[in-house]
Design an enzyme around this catalytic site. Structure first.
Site, PDB file in Angstrom:
ATOM      1  N   ASN A   1     -12.522   4.452   7.691  1.00  0.00           N
ATOM      2  CA  ASN A   1     -11.612   4.297   6.560  1.00  0.00           C
ATOM      3  C   ASN A   1     -12.401   4.635   5.283  1.00  0.00           C
ATOM      4  OD1 ASN A   1      -9.286   1.538   5.911  1.00  0.00           O
ATOM      5  ND2 ASN A   1      -9.194   3.657   5.299  1.00  0.00           N
TER       6      ASN A   1
ATOM      7  N   GLN B   1      -8.706   5.149  -0.168  1.00  0.00           N
ATOM      8  CA  GLN B   1      -8.489   4.177  -1.236  1.00  0.00           C
ATOM      9  C   GLN B   1      -9.626   4.248  -2.259  1.00  0.00           C
ATOM     10  OE1 GLN B   1      -7.917   2.858   2.062  1.00  0.00           O
ATOM     11  NE2 GLN B   1      -5.703   2.921   1.780  1.00  0.00           N
TER      12      GLN B   1
ATOM     13  N   CYS C   1      -6.678  -4.630   1.037  1.00  0.00           N
ATOM     14  CA  CYS C   1      -7.320  -3.601   1.849  1.00  0.00           C
ATOM     15  C   CYS C   1      -8.457  -4.277   2.607  1.00  0.00           C
ATOM     16  CB  CYS C   1      -7.843  -2.462   0.982  1.00  0.00           C
ATOM     17  SG  CYS C   1      -8.676  -1.146   1.922  1.00  0.00           S
ATOM     18  N   GLY C   2      -8.276  -4.501   3.902  1.00  0.00           N
ATOM     19  CA  GLY C   2      -9.259  -5.258   4.671  1.00  0.00           C
ATOM     20  C   GLY C   2     -10.596  -4.562   4.795  1.00  0.00           C
TER      21      GLY C   2
ATOM     22  N   ASN D   1      -0.285  -7.016   2.086  1.00  0.00           N
ATOM     23  CA  ASN D   1       0.482  -5.774   2.019  1.00  0.00           C
ATOM     24  C   ASN D   1       1.359  -5.708   3.264  1.00  0.00           C
ATOM     25  OD1 ASN D   1      -1.549  -5.331   3.861  1.00  0.00           O
ATOM     26  ND2 ASN D   1      -2.290  -3.455   2.954  1.00  0.00           N
TER      27      ASN D   1
ATOM     28  N   HIS E   1       3.336  -4.611   6.708  1.00  0.00           N
ATOM     29  CA  HIS E   1       3.099  -3.840   7.925  1.00  0.00           C
ATOM     30  C   HIS E   1       4.268  -3.979   8.887  1.00  0.00           C
ATOM     31  CE1 HIS E   1      -1.195  -2.857   7.305  1.00  0.00           C
ATOM     32  NE2 HIS E   1      -1.169  -3.962   6.571  1.00  0.00           N
TER      33      HIS E   1
ATOM     34  N   ASN F   1       3.325  -0.054   5.653  1.00  0.00           N
ATOM     35  CA  ASN F   1       2.354   0.581   6.527  1.00  0.00           C
ATOM     36  C   ASN F   1       2.906   0.540   7.943  1.00  0.00           C
ATOM     37  OD1 ASN F   1      -0.072   0.811   4.586  1.00  0.00           O
ATOM     38  ND2 ASN F   1       0.506  -1.334   4.416  1.00  0.00           N
TER      39      ASN F   1
ATOM     40  N   GLU G   1      -0.677   4.811   6.744  1.00  0.00           N
ATOM     41  CA  GLU G   1      -0.758   3.924   5.580  1.00  0.00           C
ATOM     42  C   GLU G   1       0.110   4.453   4.451  1.00  0.00           C
ATOM     43  OE1 GLU G   1      -4.255   1.877   4.307  1.00  0.00           O
ATOM     44  OE2 GLU G   1      -5.471   2.886   5.830  1.00  0.00           O
TER      45      GLU G   1
ATOM     46  N   CYS H   1      -7.523   1.037   9.608  1.00  0.00           N
ATOM     47  CA  CYS H   1      -6.842   0.228   8.595  1.00  0.00           C
ATOM     48  C   CYS H   1      -7.119  -1.229   8.916  1.00  0.00           C
ATOM     49  CB  CYS H   1      -5.342   0.511   8.593  1.00  0.00           C
ATOM     50  SG  CYS H   1      -4.399  -0.525   7.451  1.00  0.00           S
TER      51      CYS H   1
ATOM     52  N   GLY I   1      -4.101  -3.397   8.791  1.00  0.00           N
ATOM     53  CA  GLY I   1      -3.277  -2.962   9.914  1.00  0.00           C
ATOM     54  C   GLY I   1      -3.761  -3.535  11.228  1.00  0.00           C
TER      55      GLY I   1
END
Length: 269
Positions: A6, A38, A65-66, A150, A152, A183, A201, A210, A213
């Site tokens: 990522n 990102q 954003c993990g 966020n 999913h 997402n 995403e 993700c 995700g």
């Protein structure tokens, strides 16, 4: 930097306030030039080592954003020499810790599972949404819905490798059921502790991994009775480990990070 593939650009703006007021066109231009998923911008954070703002490649600012949190935590821990870091986000404070060589674990907090928290445009059972999407003659249906800061939607499929995700993803992301877009995750259950996952995403397209995700996939799979509360999540870019703890309902995301070195941002803010 990247986390399991990522891709991120991490800009430390704690002493550069000119980076705080980024415009959508600027972020999009940087993403086009530098090919990131990102943009992460660190600013001063009260009660934290830093506050992190997050922009997707399309220029939209998002709340979570993990893998980006893990990457930022690594940067902060390397700077401080400590084994922990606290990062402020739009969704609250996140605690991260070293979990091995170039490996970081972050406590993503509890998942949000009510339809209004995702959010959806109408009341619906988030264990299995009464929803389907079709593209290229392929139909996917009844995703689990989870917010990890966020939104999913996670579809469970027999063979994720053959899915036309580049066509299905936009159909799901932009559906009116998801007022903030969504997402779209496509998960193949190998067994109760191993899941193959690909994610479209919102604002970035198909990414190599993700983090949120992966968290959403584990939560959705467990709620459906398809997985344990911990699993290895195999993304295109590498392996992530997710645990949904019983004791506090928190989701822990662990995985690799890589520092690819410093660059110059190509355009003025």
């Amino acid at each position: 930097m990247n986390g399991a593939g990522n891709k991120f650009v991490l800009a430390d703006a704690r002493e550069h306030a000119d980076l705080i007021g980024l415009s959508r066109p600027t972020v999009r231009a940087w993403a086009h030039e530098l090919h990131f998923d990102q943009l992460l911008v660190l600013t001063p954070g009260e009660g934290a080592d830093a506050f992190m703002r997050i922009w997707n490649a399309d220029g939209d600012e998002v709340g979570a954003c993990g893998n980006g949190t893990r990457a930022a935590a690594w940067h902060l821990m390397e700077e401080s020499g400590r084994d922990t870091a606290t990062i402020g986000t739009a969704g609250g404070l996140l605690q991260a810790a070293r979990a091995g060589d170039l490996t970081v674990a972050v406590d993503m907090g509890p998942p949000r599972l009510d339809w209004q928290d995702i959010p959806l445009s109408r009341d619906m059972d988030t264990v299995a949404l009464d929803y389907a999407a079709e593209a290229g003659g392929v139909r996917v249906e009844m995703p689990g819905a989870v917010s990890m800061g966020n939104p999913h939607a996670v579809f469970f499929v027999r063979d994720v490798e053959t899915l036309p995700i580049a066509r299905l993803g936009p159909e799901v992301e932009l559906d009116p059921l998801f007022p903030e877009r969504v997402n779209a995750g496509f998960a193949q259950i190998y067994d109760a502790t191993h899941i193959r996952l690909r994610v479209w995403e919102r604002g970035a397209g198909i990414t190599a991994a993700c983090g949120t995700g992966a968290c959403a996939a584990l939560v959705a799979a467990h709620r459906r009775g398809l997985a344990e509360r911990h699993a290895s999540i195999m993304a295109d870019g590498g392996e992530l480990f997710v645990e949904w703890r019983v004791k506090d309902d928190h989701v822990i995301l662990t995985g690799p990070v890589e520092d690819e070195g410093e660059i110059e941002l190509p355009l003025k803010v």
